[in-house]
Write a protein that holds these residues in place. Sequence first.
Motif, PDB file in Angstrom:
ATOM      1  N   GLY A   1       0.775  -1.225   0.000  1.00 27.55           N
ATOM      2  CA  GLY A   1       0.000   0.000   0.000  1.00 27.55           C
ATOM      3  C   GLY A   1       0.811   1.280   0.000  1.00 27.55           C
ATOM      4  N   TYR A   2       2.134   1.172   0.042  1.00 24.23           N
ATOM      5  CA  TYR A   2       3.005   2.347   0.104  1.00 24.23           C
ATOM      6  C   TYR A   2       3.880   2.421  -1.142  1.00 24.23           C
ATOM      7  N   ILE A   3       4.400   3.605  -1.413  1.00 25.91           N
ATOM      8  CA  ILE A   3       5.268   3.833  -2.568  1.00 25.91           C
ATOM      9  C   ILE A   3       6.550   3.019  -2.410  1.00 25.91           C
ATOM     10  N   GLN A   4       6.947   2.347  -3.488  1.00 28.87           N
ATOM     11  CA  GLN A   4       8.202   1.596  -3.457  1.00 28.87           C
ATOM     12  C   GLN A   4       9.392   2.548  -3.378  1.00 28.87           C
ATOM     13  N   ALA A   5      10.487   2.082  -2.805  1.00 31.00           N
ATOM     14  CA  ALA A   5      11.704   2.888  -2.658  1.00 31.00           C
ATOM     15  C   ALA A   5      12.570   2.759  -3.912  1.00 31.00           C
ATOM     16  N   THR A   6      12.017   3.171  -5.053  1.00 34.36           N
ATOM     17  CA  THR A   6      12.777   3.219  -6.298  1.00 34.36           C
ATOM     18  C   THR A   6      12.619   4.605  -6.901  1.00 34.36           C
ATOM     19  N   LYS A   7      13.610   4.999  -7.658  1.00 29.80           N
ATOM     20  CA  LYS A   7      13.585   6.326  -8.272  1.00 29.80           C
ATOM     21  C   LYS A   7      12.342   6.509  -9.134  1.00 29.80           C
ATOM     22  N   ASP A   8      12.058   5.551 -10.000  1.00 28.22           N
ATOM     23  CA  ASP A   8      10.937   5.694 -10.933  1.00 28.22           C
ATOM     24  C   ASP A   8       9.606   5.842 -10.206  1.00 28.22           C
ATOM     25  N   GLU A   9       9.388   5.046  -9.174  1.00 33.20           N
ATOM     26  CA  GLU A   9       8.107   5.104  -8.466  1.00 33.20           C
ATOM     27  C   GLU A   9       7.956   6.394  -7.669  1.00 33.20           C
ATOM     28  N   ILE A  10       9.027   6.868  -7.064  1.00 31.90           N
ATOM     29  CA  ILE A  10       8.965   8.123  -6.300  1.00 31.90           C
ATOM     30  C   ILE A  10       8.714   9.297  -7.239  1.00 31.90           C
ATOM     31  N   VAL A  11       9.398   9.320  -8.378  1.00 30.19           N
ATOM     32  CA  VAL A  11       9.208  10.408  -9.354  1.00 30.19           C
ATOM     33  C   VAL A  11       7.769  10.420  -9.858  1.00 30.19           C
ATOM     34  N   LYS A  12       7.233   9.241 -10.185  1.00 25.64           N
ATOM     35  CA  LYS A  12       5.845   9.165 -10.666  1.00 25.64           C
ATOM     36  C   LYS A  12       4.854   9.559  -9.575  1.00 25.64           C
ATOM     37  N   ALA A  13       5.068   9.053  -8.371  1.00 30.90           N
ATOM     38  CA  ALA A  13       4.117   9.287  -7.282  1.00 30.90           C
ATOM     39  C   ALA A  13       4.064  10.752  -6.871  1.00 30.90           C
ATOM     40  N   LEU A  14       5.211  11.390  -6.806  1.00 31.83           N
ATOM     41  CA  LEU A  14       5.262  12.773  -6.329  1.00 31.83           C
ATOM     42  C   LEU A  14       5.214  13.800  -7.441  1.00 31.83           C
ATOM     43  N   ASP A  15       5.320  13.328  -8.698  1.00 33.24           N
ATOM     44  CA  ASP A  15       5.303  14.220  -9.854  1.00 33.24           C
ATOM     45  C   ASP A  15       6.356  15.322  -9.703  1.00 33.24           C
ATOM     46  N   ILE A  16       7.598  14.898  -9.472  1.00 33.46           N
ATOM     47  CA  ILE A  16       8.706  15.840  -9.294  1.00 33.46           C
ATOM     48  C   ILE A  16       9.599  15.821 -10.529  1.00 33.46           C
ATOM     49  N   THR A  17      10.439  16.830 -10.637  1.00 32.35           N
ATOM     50  CA  THR A  17      11.391  16.913 -11.734  1.00 32.35           C
ATOM     51  C   THR A  17      12.600  16.041 -11.390  1.00 32.35           C
ATOM     52  N   GLU A  18      12.749  14.993 -12.149  1.00 28.93           N
ATOM     53  CA  GLU A  18      13.800  14.006 -11.879  1.00 28.93           C
ATOM     54  C   GLU A  18      15.201  14.613 -11.973  1.00 28.93           C
ATOM     55  N   SER A  19      15.384  15.581 -12.847  1.00 28.73           N
ATOM     56  CA  SER A  19      16.719  16.138 -13.070  1.00 28.73           C
ATOM     57  C   SER A  19      17.222  16.985 -11.897  1.00 28.73           C
ATOM     58  N   ASP A  20      16.343  17.357 -10.961  1.00 30.58           N
ATOM     59  CA  ASP A  20      16.757  18.169  -9.816  1.00 30.58           C
ATOM     60  C   ASP A  20      17.243  17.343  -8.633  1.00 30.58           C
ATOM     61  N   TRP A  21      17.046  16.025  -8.703  1.00 29.84           N
ATOM     62  CA  TRP A  21      17.315  15.168  -7.555  1.00 29.84           C
ATOM     63  C   TRP A  21      18.239  14.016  -7.914  1.00 29.84           C
ATOM     64  N   VAL A  22      18.951  13.525  -6.912  1.00 33.48           N
ATOM     65  CA  VAL A  22      19.806  12.347  -7.052  1.00 33.48           C
ATOM     66  C   VAL A  22      19.218  11.254  -6.166  1.00 33.48           C
ATOM     67  N   PHE A  23      18.943  10.108  -6.755  1.00 26.31           N
ATOM     68  CA  PHE A  23      18.389   8.961  -6.035  1.00 26.31           C
ATOM     69  C   PHE A  23      19.451   7.870  -6.018  1.00 26.31           C
ATOM     70  N   THR A  24      19.851   7.458  -4.831  1.00 28.13           N
ATOM     71  CA  THR A  24      20.893   6.444  -4.693  1.00 28.13           C
ATOM     72  C   THR A  24      20.345   5.268  -3.899  1.00 28.13           C
ATOM     73  N   PRO A  25      20.122   4.118  -4.568  1.00 26.29           N
ATOM     74  CA  PRO A  25      19.675   2.941  -3.823  1.00 26.29           C
ATOM     75  C   PRO A  25      20.760   2.500  -2.847  1.00 26.29           C
ATOM     76  N   VAL A  26      20.346   2.116  -1.649  1.00 32.93           N
ATOM     77  CA  VAL A  26      21.288   1.618  -0.655  1.00 32.93           C
ATOM     78  C   VAL A  26      21.531   0.141  -0.976  1.00 32.93           C
ATOM     79  N   ALA A  27      22.773  -0.186  -1.256  1.00 34.35           N
ATOM     80  CA  ALA A  27      23.122  -1.544  -1.694  1.00 34.35           C
ATOM     81  C   ALA A  27      22.836  -2.574  -0.607  1.00 34.35           C
ATOM     82  N   SER A  28      22.312  -3.678  -1.033  1.00 36.39           N
ATOM     83  CA  SER A  28      22.032  -4.858  -0.201  1.00 36.39           C
ATOM     84  C   SER A  28      21.324  -4.512   1.111  1.00 36.39           C
ATOM     85  N   SER A  29      20.326  -3.647   1.024  1.00 38.22           N
ATOM     86  CA  SER A  29      19.566  -3.323   2.228  1.00 38.22           C
ATOM     87  C   SER A  29      18.258  -4.096   2.213  1.00 38.22           C
TER      88      SER A  29
END
Length: 157
Positions: free
Chosen positions: A88-116
Amino acid sequence: MQKQNGFTLIELVVVIIILGILAVTAAPKFINLQGDARASALQGMKAALQSGNSLYYSKAAIGGFEKKVSTDTDAPLPKVGDVTLNYGYIQATKDEIVKALDITESDWVFTPVASSDPVEIEMSQKGAPSDCKFKYTQADDATTPPVYGAVPSADDC
């Protein structure tokens, strides 16, 4: 003869120039406008993510798929609009956060935390110092909501 009291115009101008030089050199050390702006933008991103998750979870609960994970193969992917949800919650991925919040992707850096486990992603503004970021951890199960990391202070940004 009368004695003159006060300052001459030249003395006043010299004092004003000295005060101006001191203000120009000292003010940037006390006023961190760029750091304040970056910290405020991160706080706004965190608040948008919290509000978005609240709305998406409500829609998922109405639809009856707030307890389903996006990798469940027995049922279609739980989606609200174009956004794939996890319990029921937004996934912790760049694509899903950008789509859900309707933000400008080029203004932000999304870094997945490895092996979390659960999945985490760090968000920061482009050009910000490395300490100026916050972490979002997606929901791990149907009983645990997502976790929002602390937003750094303006001194760190």
